[in-house]
Structure formats: C-alpha cells, structure tokens
Design a protein around this motif. Structure first.
Motif, mmCIF file in Angstrom:
data_model
loop_
_atom_site.group_PDB
_atom_site.id
_atom_site.type_symbol
_atom_site.label_atom_id
_atom_site.label_comp_id
_atom_site.label_asym_id
_atom_site.label_seq_id
_atom_site.Cartn_x
_atom_site.Cartn_y
_atom_site.Cartn_z
ATOM 1 N N SER A 151 4.019 -2.700 9.115
ATOM 2 C CA SER A 151 3.937 -3.796 8.149
ATOM 3 C C SER A 151 2.546 -4.367 7.933
ATOM 4 N N THR A 152 1.591 -4.024 8.781
ATOM 5 C CA THR A 152 0.256 -4.610 8.634
ATOM 6 C C THR A 152 -0.748 -3.547 8.198
ATOM 7 N N PRO A 153 -1.750 -3.942 7.423
ATOM 8 C CA PRO A 153 -2.784 -2.978 7.016
ATOM 9 C C PRO A 153 -3.453 -2.305 8.218
ATOM 10 N N SER A 154 -3.750 -3.075 9.256
ATOM 11 C CA SER A 154 -4.419 -2.476 10.424
ATOM 12 C C SER A 154 -3.491 -1.501 11.137
ATOM 13 N N GLY A 155 -2.199 -1.837 11.234
ATOM 14 C CA GLY A 155 -1.237 -0.933 11.863
ATOM 15 C C GLY A 155 -1.038 0.332 11.053
ATOM 16 N N LEU A 156 -0.873 0.185 9.736
ATOM 17 C CA LEU A 156 -0.659 1.349 8.873
ATOM 18 C C LEU A 156 -1.874 2.270 8.849
ATOM 19 N N SER A 157 -3.068 1.704 8.956
ATOM 20 C CA SER A 157 -4.268 2.550 8.905
ATOM 21 C C SER A 157 -4.477 3.319 10.210
ATOM 22 N N GLU A 158 -3.702 2.987 11.235
ATOM 23 C CA GLU A 158 -3.774 3.738 12.498
ATOM 24 C C GLU A 158 -3.071 5.092 12.395
ATOM 25 N N TRP A 159 -2.096 5.200 11.456
ATOM 26 C CA TRP A 159 -1.285 6.425 11.432
ATOM 27 C C TRP A 159 -0.874 6.881 10.037
ATOM 28 N N PHE A 160 -0.742 5.973 9.085
ATOM 29 C CA PHE A 160 -0.162 6.337 7.797
ATOM 30 C C PHE A 160 -1.207 6.771 6.774
ATOM 31 N N ALA A 161 -2.344 6.113 6.794
ATOM 32 C CA ALA A 161 -3.410 6.420 5.828
ATOM 33 C C ALA A 161 -4.746 6.249 6.527
ATOM 34 N N ASP A 162 -5.807 6.771 5.888
ATOM 35 C CA ASP A 162 -7.144 6.628 6.477
ATOM 36 C C ASP A 162 -7.558 5.165 6.534
ATOM 37 N N ASN A 163 -7.179 4.414 5.494
ATOM 38 C CA ASN A 163 -7.505 3.000 5.437
ATOM 39 C C ASN A 163 -6.447 2.303 4.602
ATOM 40 N N VAL A 164 -6.128 1.065 4.958
ATOM 41 C CA VAL A 164 -5.134 0.289 4.215
ATOM 42 C C VAL A 164 -5.664 -1.129 4.057
ATOM 43 N N ALA B 224 7.532 16.794 1.316
ATOM 44 C CA ALA B 224 7.511 15.361 1.612
ATOM 45 C C ALA B 224 8.047 15.086 3.018
ATOM 46 N N LYS B 225 9.115 15.790 3.390
ATOM 47 C CA LYS B 225 9.667 15.621 4.747
ATOM 48 C C LYS B 225 8.651 16.041 5.797
ATOM 49 N N MET B 226 7.969 17.157 5.537
ATOM 50 C CA MET B 226 6.970 17.640 6.483
ATOM 51 C C MET B 226 5.820 16.632 6.621
ATOM 52 N N LEU B 227 5.430 16.035 5.508
ATOM 53 C CA LEU B 227 4.373 15.028 5.531
ATOM 54 C C LEU B 227 4.790 13.843 6.399
ATOM 55 N N TRP B 228 6.021 13.366 6.216
ATOM 56 C CA TRP B 228 6.522 12.258 7.045
ATOM 57 C C TRP B 228 6.558 12.654 8.522
ATOM 58 N N GLU B 229 7.001 13.878 8.805
ATOM 59 C CA GLU B 229 7.058 14.324 10.205
ATOM 60 C C GLU B 229 5.669 14.307 10.829
ATOM 61 N N GLN C 34 3.095 12.410 9.793
ATOM 62 C CA GLN C 34 2.655 11.015 9.886
ATOM 63 C C GLN C 34 3.306 10.328 11.090
ATOM 64 N N VAL C 35 4.617 10.542 11.256
ATOM 65 C CA VAL C 35 5.335 9.892 12.361
ATOM 66 C C VAL C 35 4.871 10.462 13.702
ATOM 67 N N SER C 36 4.495 11.726 13.723
ATOM 68 C CA SER C 36 3.919 12.308 14.927
ATOM 69 C C SER C 36 2.634 11.562 15.301
ATOM 70 N N ASP C 37 1.809 11.245 14.304
ATOM 71 C CA ASP C 37 0.602 10.451 14.542
ATOM 72 C C ASP C 37 0.962 9.055 15.052
ATOM 73 N N LEU C 38 2.000 8.459 14.465
ATOM 74 C CA LEU C 38 2.449 7.132 14.888
ATOM 75 C C LEU C 38 2.876 7.157 16.358
ATOM 76 N N LYS C 39 3.654 8.168 16.720
ATOM 77 C CA LYS C 39 4.106 8.276 18.121
ATOM 78 C C LYS C 39 2.904 8.414 19.049
ATOM 79 N N HIS C 40 1.911 9.175 18.631
ATOM 80 C CA HIS C 40 0.705 9.371 19.444
ATOM 81 C C HIS C 40 -0.012 8.022 19.647
ATOM 82 N N VAL C 41 -0.149 7.264 18.586
ATOM 83 C CA VAL C 41 -0.804 5.944 18.647
ATOM 84 C C VAL C 41 -0.024 5.006 19.576
ATOM 85 N N LEU C 42 1.303 5.086 19.505
ATOM 86 C CA LEU C 42 2.158 4.217 20.320
ATOM 87 C C LEU C 42 2.281 4.694 21.773
ATOM 88 N N GLY C 43 1.834 5.927 22.029
ATOM 89 C CA GLY C 43 2.023 6.503 23.354
ATOM 90 C C GLY C 43 3.462 6.919 23.587
#
Length: 127
Positions: free
Chosen positions: A25-38, A109-114, A116-125
């Motif tokens: 929900s936050t620009p700083s959080g989303l830029s950690e995994w979803f996009a290069d910058n938000v 699109a599904k592969m892209l989400w997979e 992105q979420v893989s990056d999110l899991k990495h960021v979250l540990g």
C-alpha cells in the motif's frame, strides 16, 4: 479491443498481515518489489519500470486487508487487487492477486505476478 480476462492467483506469504500490507500500500513498500520506483500524490500512484511510467488510481483500500488499483490508461472496468487473507485455523497468510489481461496475455501476466511476488517474498524474508 477484446475483453480482458479476469484471473486470480494465490501465494502463501510468511509475514504478518500488517507488514505485508505496508509492502502493498505504500510507495516505498511497492518500490521494494513491484516497480523500480513508485511515487504517489493522493490517490494517484506512479509506477516506474526501466524508465517508463504508468499511472494508477488507488480505488479502495482497507488497512491490513487489501488495496485495489486501476491503471489510468484503461478505458474498461479492469483493475488489479492485492488482498491479504489469513486462514482462521492455521493462521497462514495468503496474498490473493486479482488482475485482468487480454486473452493471449494471461499466461504472461501470471508469470509476471509470480516473478514480482517472488521478489516480495525475498524482501520479506519469506520462503
């Protein structure tokens, strides 16, 4: 333009709903995994990938539960939503993604989400 197909994905995330929500929900959080910058200005979020920028409007959100965005260039009712579901019994936290894509782009699109979420899991540990 053909009608977009709605699809849903589920990912188990080892994280508290509160922490996960910050990354959704936050620009700083989303830029950690979803996009290069938000960046955000009120309800408008700018997502930047490799120098190209996409605008999305935050349609709805509920703290620690979900965020729902719509891309500005879309002239249809499509959106993308990231919902946090906690299993009442096991307390497992899942991330439900709802998105839309052209029929011939759903797999991509599904592969892209997979990815992105893989990056999110990495960021979250998370595994």
């Amino acid at each position: 333009m053909s009608d977009k197909i709605k699809f849903e994905l589920e990912f188990v995330i080892q994280s508290s709903p509160q922490l996960l929500y910050q990354y959704l929900s936050t620009p700083s959080g989303l830029s950690e995994w979803f996009a290069d910058n938000v960046n955000s200005r009120g309800e408008m979020f700018s997502f930047i990938w490799d120098g190209s920028e996409e605008e999305a409007r935050l349609l709805k959100r509920k703290s620690d539960e979900f965020v729902k965005f719509a891309w500005e260039e879309n002239d249809d009712d499509s959106y993308f939503e990231m919902k946090i579901i906690v299993d009442e019994i096991t307390k497992d936290v899942s991330l439900f993604i709802t998105d839309f894509a052209e029929e011939d782009e759903v797999d991509e699109a599904k592969m892209l989400w997979e990815n992105q979420v893989s990056d999110l899991k990495h960021v979250l540990g998370s595994k």
